[in-house]
Design a protein around this motif. Sequence first.
Motif, PDB file in Angstrom:
ATOM      1  N   ALA A  19       0.985  -1.392   0.120  1.00 44.18           N
ATOM      2  CA  ALA A  19       0.024  -0.140   0.139  1.00 44.18           C
ATOM      3  C   ALA A  19       0.888   1.270  -0.122  1.00 44.18           C
ATOM      4  N   TYR A 115      -1.357  -5.484  11.315  1.00 44.58           N
ATOM      5  CA  TYR A 115      -2.423  -5.389  10.365  1.00 44.58           C
ATOM      6  C   TYR A 115      -3.096  -4.092  10.056  1.00 44.58           C
ATOM      7  N   THR A 117      -6.546  -3.084   7.329  1.00 41.58           N
ATOM      8  CA  THR A 117      -7.272  -3.278   6.383  1.00 41.58           C
ATOM      9  C   THR A 117      -6.980  -2.894   5.139  1.00 41.58           C
ATOM     10  N   MET A 118      -6.609  -1.356   4.694  1.00 48.05           N
ATOM     11  CA  MET A 118      -6.645  -0.993   3.481  1.00 48.05           C
ATOM     12  C   MET A 118      -5.060  -1.648   2.955  1.00 48.05           C
ATOM     13  N   SER A 120      -4.133  -4.560   3.604  1.00 51.83           N
ATOM     14  CA  SER A 120      -4.437  -5.905   3.158  1.00 51.83           C
ATOM     15  C   SER A 120      -4.887  -5.966   1.704  1.00 51.83           C
ATOM     16  N   VAL A 121      -6.061  -4.935   1.443  1.00 51.05           N
ATOM     17  CA  VAL A 121      -6.697  -4.860   0.362  1.00 51.05           C
ATOM     18  C   VAL A 121      -5.866  -4.434  -0.524  1.00 51.05           C
ATOM     19  N   ILE A 122      -4.958  -3.759  -0.672  1.00 48.10           N
ATOM     20  CA  ILE A 122      -3.881  -3.333  -1.680  1.00 48.10           C
ATOM     21  C   ILE A 122      -3.046  -4.607  -1.836  1.00 48.10           C
ATOM     22  N   ASP A 124      -3.632  -7.567  -1.687  1.00 45.43           N
ATOM     23  CA  ASP A 124      -4.110  -8.763  -2.368  1.00 45.43           C
ATOM     24  C   ASP A 124      -4.146  -8.609  -3.894  1.00 45.43           C
ATOM     25  N   PHE A 125      -3.919  -7.354  -4.497  1.00 44.34           N
ATOM     26  CA  PHE A 125      -3.713  -7.158  -5.745  1.00 44.34           C
ATOM     27  C   PHE A 125      -2.605  -7.885  -6.346  1.00 44.34           C
ATOM     28  N   ALA A 142      -3.924  -1.639  -8.850  1.00 44.37           N
ATOM     29  CA  ALA A 142      -3.820  -1.274  -7.366  1.00 44.37           C
ATOM     30  C   ALA A 142      -3.729   0.176  -7.481  1.00 44.37           C
ATOM     31  N   PHE A 145      -7.032   1.918  -8.110  1.00 42.50           N
ATOM     32  CA  PHE A 145      -7.850   1.812  -7.089  1.00 42.50           C
ATOM     33  C   PHE A 145      -7.699   2.973  -5.993  1.00 42.50           C
TER      34      PHE A 145
END
Length: 275
Positions: A19, A115, A117-118, A120-122, A124-125, A142, A145
């Motif tokens: 991220a 950890y 959340t954001m 982790s979301v990035i 996962d790209f 990514a 996004f």
Amino acid sequence: MDNSIKIRNGFTHGGKFHADDVFATALLKILFPKIRITRGFEVPKDFDGIVYDIGFGKFDHHQADKEIRENGVPYAAFGLLWREFGSGIVGEEEAKRFDKLFVQPLDESDNTGKYCTMASVIGDFNPGWNEEVPVDARFWEAEAFAKKILNNYFKKVKGYEAAENLIREAMKNGNGECIVLEKFIPWKKAVCGTSYHTVVYPSKRGGYSVQIVPVSEDDPALTASFPDEWKGAPREDLPSISGIETMTFCHASGFLAAAGTLDDALLIAGHAVPV
């Protein structure tokens, strides 16, 4: 920000991305739409542009003497770039708020693995171990996004600035206790900390909402209270309990009530007792 600043080239690390470098890239591409970003594993000699998240320079954070915020959260590349450019985009106060709420969790995750959340979301790209997909292709997905997230935030800040001016004008014309708005606009930043303790505005569900002003944007404690017997009462019982004909709702926590007409909404506001 200074529109005279023009950065044509950028360089960041290649391979797996996080991220940190994704949001840093998105920020740079918003600031400098014509910038050409290169990903790689070694900064070219005499590179003419901005280097970040690699190279041990001003916008890297992998060196032993990396910078750490006063609260102990270390900077990553996104945080270093936001510190450089953020206040020029949204103003110093808002830049600090965004750093605290959004940038710092990303920086901390990148530096410590905590950890987020954001993050982790990035993350996962990135292509999975069983996917034959170029990493760079996923990086730019990514980045697109992340750019949407930042652009939405910048638009929201501009909206808040316009709303604050309208709210301050409404307070000048108000009675010092209740503000009446012709339509809902974000009001907390301007109203919190003033003498006003209720805000009345048309509800998107129909009728009018009556909201109690909190102590601050960060402290949800209420500055006034509706009668206890209203809180959480069934819709069909509220008119007889309150004596207000079109009253339809009072939240169990007491922060919000509603009525079918403006006159009745003002009667509700009149029952709010400052605490």
